[in-house]
Write a protein that holds these residues in place. Structure first.
Motif, PDB file in Angstrom:
ATOM      1  N   ASP A 248      37.460  64.304  69.089  1.00 45.18           N
ATOM      2  CA  ASP A 248      37.059  63.106  68.350  1.00 45.18           C
ATOM      3  C   ASP A 248      38.267  62.450  67.694  1.00 45.18           C
ATOM      4  O   ASP A 248      38.395  61.213  67.670  1.00 45.18           O
ATOM      5  N   SER A 249      39.181  63.275  67.167  1.00 45.80           N
ATOM      6  CA  SER A 249      40.379  62.722  66.526  1.00 45.80           C
ATOM      7  C   SER A 249      41.262  62.017  67.550  1.00 45.80           C
ATOM      8  O   SER A 249      41.781  60.916  67.304  1.00 45.80           O
ATOM      9  N   VAL A 250      41.448  62.661  68.762  1.00 46.70           N
ATOM     10  CA  VAL A 250      42.263  62.034  69.809  1.00 46.70           C
ATOM     11  C   VAL A 250      41.650  60.723  70.266  1.00 46.70           C
ATOM     12  O   VAL A 250      42.342  59.714  70.479  1.00 46.70           O
ATOM     13  N   VAL A 251      40.311  60.750  70.432  1.00 47.45           N
ATOM     14  CA  VAL A 251      39.623  59.526  70.865  1.00 47.45           C
ATOM     15  C   VAL A 251      39.791  58.434  69.819  1.00 47.45           C
ATOM     16  O   VAL A 251      40.004  57.249  70.162  1.00 47.45           O
ATOM     17  N   ASP A 252      39.719  58.816  68.536  1.00 40.88           N
ATOM     18  CA  ASP A 252      39.911  57.811  67.483  1.00 40.88           C
ATOM     19  C   ASP A 252      41.325  57.218  67.552  1.00 40.88           C
ATOM     20  O   ASP A 252      41.502  55.992  67.426  1.00 40.88           O
ATOM     21  N   ASN A 253      42.333  58.093  67.744  1.00 42.39           N
ATOM     22  CA  ASN A 253      43.707  57.599  67.845  1.00 42.39           C
ATOM     23  C   ASN A 253      43.880  56.694  69.065  1.00 42.39           C
ATOM     24  O   ASN A 253      44.558  55.655  69.005  1.00 42.39           O
ATOM     25  N   LEU A 254      43.288  57.107  70.209  1.00 41.27           N
ATOM     26  CA  LEU A 254      43.381  56.295  71.423  1.00 41.27           C
ATOM     27  C   LEU A 254      42.699  54.944  71.229  1.00 41.27           C
ATOM     28  O   LEU A 254      43.225  53.905  71.670  1.00 41.27           O
ATOM     29  N   ASN A 255      41.566  54.962  70.558  1.00 44.10           N
ATOM     30  CA  ASN A 255      40.885  53.691  70.285  1.00 44.10           C
ATOM     31  C   ASN A 255      41.732  52.804  69.395  1.00 44.10           C
ATOM     32  O   ASN A 255      41.803  51.585  69.570  1.00 44.10           O
ATOM     33  N   THR A 256      42.410  53.434  68.420  1.00 42.40           N
ATOM     34  CA  THR A 256      43.282  52.651  67.530  1.00 42.40           C
ATOM     35  C   THR A 256      44.444  52.038  68.310  1.00 42.40           C
ATOM     36  O   THR A 256      44.812  50.863  68.115  1.00 42.40           O
ATOM     37  N   THR A 257      45.047  52.852  69.244  1.00 39.02           N
ATOM     38  CA  THR A 257      46.166  52.345  70.053  1.00 39.02           C
ATOM     39  C   THR A 257      45.721  51.182  70.931  1.00 39.02           C
ATOM     40  O   THR A 257      46.402  50.154  71.039  1.00 39.02           O
ATOM     41  N   ILE A 258      44.542  51.363  71.582  1.00 38.69           N
ATOM     42  CA  ILE A 258      44.035  50.282  72.452  1.00 38.69           C
ATOM     43  C   ILE A 258      43.720  49.050  71.633  1.00 38.69           C
ATOM     44  O   ILE A 258      44.003  47.909  72.046  1.00 38.69           O
ATOM     45  N   LEU A 259      43.148  49.271  70.436  1.00 38.54           N
ATOM     46  CA  LEU A 259      42.847  48.133  69.577  1.00 38.54           C
ATOM     47  C   LEU A 259      44.113  47.405  69.152  1.00 38.54           C
ATOM     48  O   LEU A 259      44.167  46.168  69.135  1.00 38.54           O
ATOM     49  N   ASN A 260      45.167  48.180  68.824  1.00 40.38           N
ATOM     50  CA  ASN A 260      46.436  47.551  68.460  1.00 40.38           C
ATOM     51  C   ASN A 260      47.016  46.778  69.632  1.00 40.38           C
ATOM     52  O   ASN A 260      47.608  45.694  69.464  1.00 40.38           O
ATOM     53  N   ALA A 261      46.895  47.344  70.857  1.00 41.00           N
ATOM     54  CA  ALA A 261      47.418  46.646  72.041  1.00 41.00           C
ATOM     55  C   ALA A 261      46.669  45.350  72.276  1.00 41.00           C
ATOM     56  O   ALA A 261      47.256  44.323  72.633  1.00 41.00           O
ATOM     57  N   LYS A 262      45.330  45.388  72.069  1.00 38.09           N
ATOM     58  CA  LYS A 262      44.555  44.161  72.262  1.00 38.09           C
ATOM     59  C   LYS A 262      44.876  43.117  71.215  1.00 38.09           C
ATOM     60  O   LYS A 262      44.840  41.922  71.471  1.00 38.09           O
ATOM     61  N   GLN A 263      45.181  43.565  69.995  1.00 32.29           N
ATOM     62  CA  GLN A 263      45.472  42.631  68.908  1.00 32.29           C
ATOM     63  C   GLN A 263      46.926  42.171  68.884  1.00 32.29           C
ATOM     64  O   GLN A 263      47.335  41.476  67.969  1.00 32.29           O
ATOM     65  N   GLY A 264      47.754  42.572  69.901  1.00 32.05           N
ATOM     66  CA  GLY A 264      49.149  42.134  69.978  1.00 32.05           C
ATOM     67  C   GLY A 264      50.080  42.953  69.141  1.00 32.05           C
ATOM     68  O   GLY A 264      51.187  42.511  68.821  1.00 32.05           O
ATOM     69  N   LYS A 265      49.669  44.155  68.765  1.00 30.10           N
ATOM     70  CA  LYS A 265      50.504  45.018  67.957  1.00 30.10           C
ATOM     71  C   LYS A 265      51.121  46.085  68.832  1.00 30.10           C
ATOM     72  O   LYS A 265      50.516  46.541  69.777  1.00 30.10           O
ATOM     73  N   GLY A 266      52.368  46.533  68.516  1.00 27.10           N
ATOM     74  CA  GLY A 266      53.006  47.622  69.244  1.00 27.10           C
ATOM     75  C   GLY A 266      53.874  47.142  70.392  1.00 27.10           C
ATOM     76  O   GLY A 266      53.829  45.990  70.828  1.00 27.10           O
TER      77      GLY A 266
END
Length: 325
Positions: A248-266
Motif C-alpha cells: 500500500d505504501s509503494v502504491v501510494d508513492n507510485l501514485n504520487t509520482t504519477i500524479l507529479n508527472a501529470k501535473q508537470g512536476k519532476g
C-alpha cells in the motif's frame, strides 16, 4: 303363712350372695374405669367427637389410661373433652402428645387414643390441653365410596358403549379391527417405517463416524484443530498484513509520482515534455561520441610517436608475459 327358720336362712343367704356379687361387679367395673385410683384431669379440643360418650375409655399407646369425664360444646366447631388420667400413666404423657377419636374394634364404642409426640417435651400437668387430630369419619368414608361407586357405574356404562361400537366396526379402532384392507395398509406402512428407521440408523452411524474423523490430523479439519498449524497460519496472516501494508505504501508513492508527472512536476515530465532539452541531450551524446573517436585517434598517434613508442612496447611485452602462463 309364716316362714320357717330354714327359709329365712336361705333368703338371707341369697341376699348376702347377691350383695357380694353386686359389690364385686362394682369393684371390677370401677377398677376398669379407674374410679378407685388417683386421677388427674387433662383436656383436648375436637371439631367432632364422632359419638363419643361419657365414661368411654382413654388409651395411651394402646394401654387403658383413664376415662372420659365431660364433653362440653364450646361453639359449633369446637368441642372440649375432659379426661381423667391415671396418675401412674400421667408422667409418661408429654405436652406434645396427640389425641384422636377412634373406634374400639369394627363396631365397638368410641374411645380416645393418645399417641406420643415427636421429640422431648415436658410431662402434662393437671388442666393442660393437648393437641388433637380428627380422623375421617366412617360416614364420610361411606359417602366417598358411594360417589366412587356411582362414578364406576358411569364409567362401566361408557366402556360397554365403546366396546359395542368397536365390535360393530364404528370409529377408527373398530374400522382397524374389522377392515382387513386398512390393516394390510397399516402393516405395510409399519414395514416402510421400519426400513426408514434402519436407513436413519445407518445415516446416524455414518455421521458419527464423520464427526469422529474430524479430530484426525490427516484431514483439513484436523489440521485446523492442530495448535502448531494454527500458530503458523496466524504468523503467515500477520506477515501478509505487513506485506500488504508495504505494498500500500509503494502504491501510494507510485501514485504520487504519477500524479507529479501529470501535473508537470519532476524530471520525468520535464524530459518528456521539453523537446529542446531532448535535442540538447542528443547533441551532447553526439559530441561525446565524436570526442571519443578523436581520443582513440590521438592515442593511436601517440603509439607511433618516437617519444612514447618505448612505453607502449613495454606494455605489450608485459601483456604477452601475462598471457603465456
Amino acid at each position: 303363712m309364716e316362714k320357717t327358720n330354714a327359709q329365712k336362712i336361705q333368703l338371707g343367704f341369697f341376699v348376702l350372695l347377691g350383695t357380694l356379687l353386686f359389690v364385686t361387679a362394682v369393684y371390677f367395673v370401677g377398677k376398669k374405669q379407674n374410679m378407685f385410683g388417683k386421677q388427674t384431669q387433662i383436656s383436648a379440643i375436637f371439631n367432632n367427637v364422632n359419638g363419643l360418650q361419657l365414661g368411654n375409655n382413654v388409651r395411651y399407646s394402646g394401654i387403658n389410661a383413664g376415662t372420659v369425664k365431660n364433653i362440653e360444646m364450646i361453639n359449633d366447631t369446637t368441642i372440649q373433652v375432659d379426661m381423667l388420667i391415671n396418675s401412674k400413666i400421667l408422667p409418661h404423657i408429654r405436652k406434645n402428645a396427640i389425641a384422636t377419636i377412634s373406634s374400639d374394634g369394627l363396631v365397638g364404642n368410641m374411645i380416645i387414643n393418645i399417641m406420643p409426640g415427636e421429640g422431648n417435651a415436658e410431662p402434662v400437668k393437671s388442666g393442660d390441653v393437648i393437641q388433637s387430630f380428627s380422623r375421617v369419619r366412617t360416614d364420610d368414608i361411606l359417602k366417598t365410596l358411594n360417589v366412587t361407586n356411582e362414578n364406576a357405574a358411569i364409567l362401566t356404562a361408557d366402556l360397554i358403549k365403546i366396546t359395542k361400537e368397536i365390535t360393530d366396526g364404528k370409529g377408527t379402532i373398530g374400522l382397524l379391527l374389522n377392515d382387513k384392507e386398512m390393516a394390510n395398509d397399516l402393516k405395510e406402512t409399519l414395514n416402510y417405517l421400519k426400513i426408514t428407521s434402519k436407513g436413519t440408523s445407518e445415516s446416524v452411524a455414518n455421521l458419527k463416524q464423520l464427526i469422529g474423523s474430524l479430530n484426525n490430523k490427516n484431514n483439513v479439519v484436523g489440521v485446523v484443530n492442530d495448535t502448531m498449524v494454527a500458530q503458523k497460519i496466524k504468523h503467515i496472516v500477520f506477515n501478509l498484513e505487513k506485506t500488504s501494508t508495504g505494498i500500500d505504501s509503494v502504491v501510494d508513492n507510485l501514485n504520487t509520482t504519477i500524479l507529479n508527472a501529470k501535473q508537470g512536476k519532476g524530471a520525468i515530465n520535464y524530459l518528456s515534455n521539453d523537446p529542446k532539452l531532448v535535442q540538447k541531450i542528443d547533441s551532447t551524446m553526439t559530441n561525446i561520441n565524436k570526442a571519443s573517436i578523436q581520443l582513440n585517434q590521438n592515442l593511436e598517434a601517440l603509439k607511433h610517436n618516437i617519444f612514447f613508442r618505448g612505453y607502449f612496447k613495454k606494455q605489450e611485452k608485459l601483456k604477452q608475459k601475462q598471457i603465456k602462463p
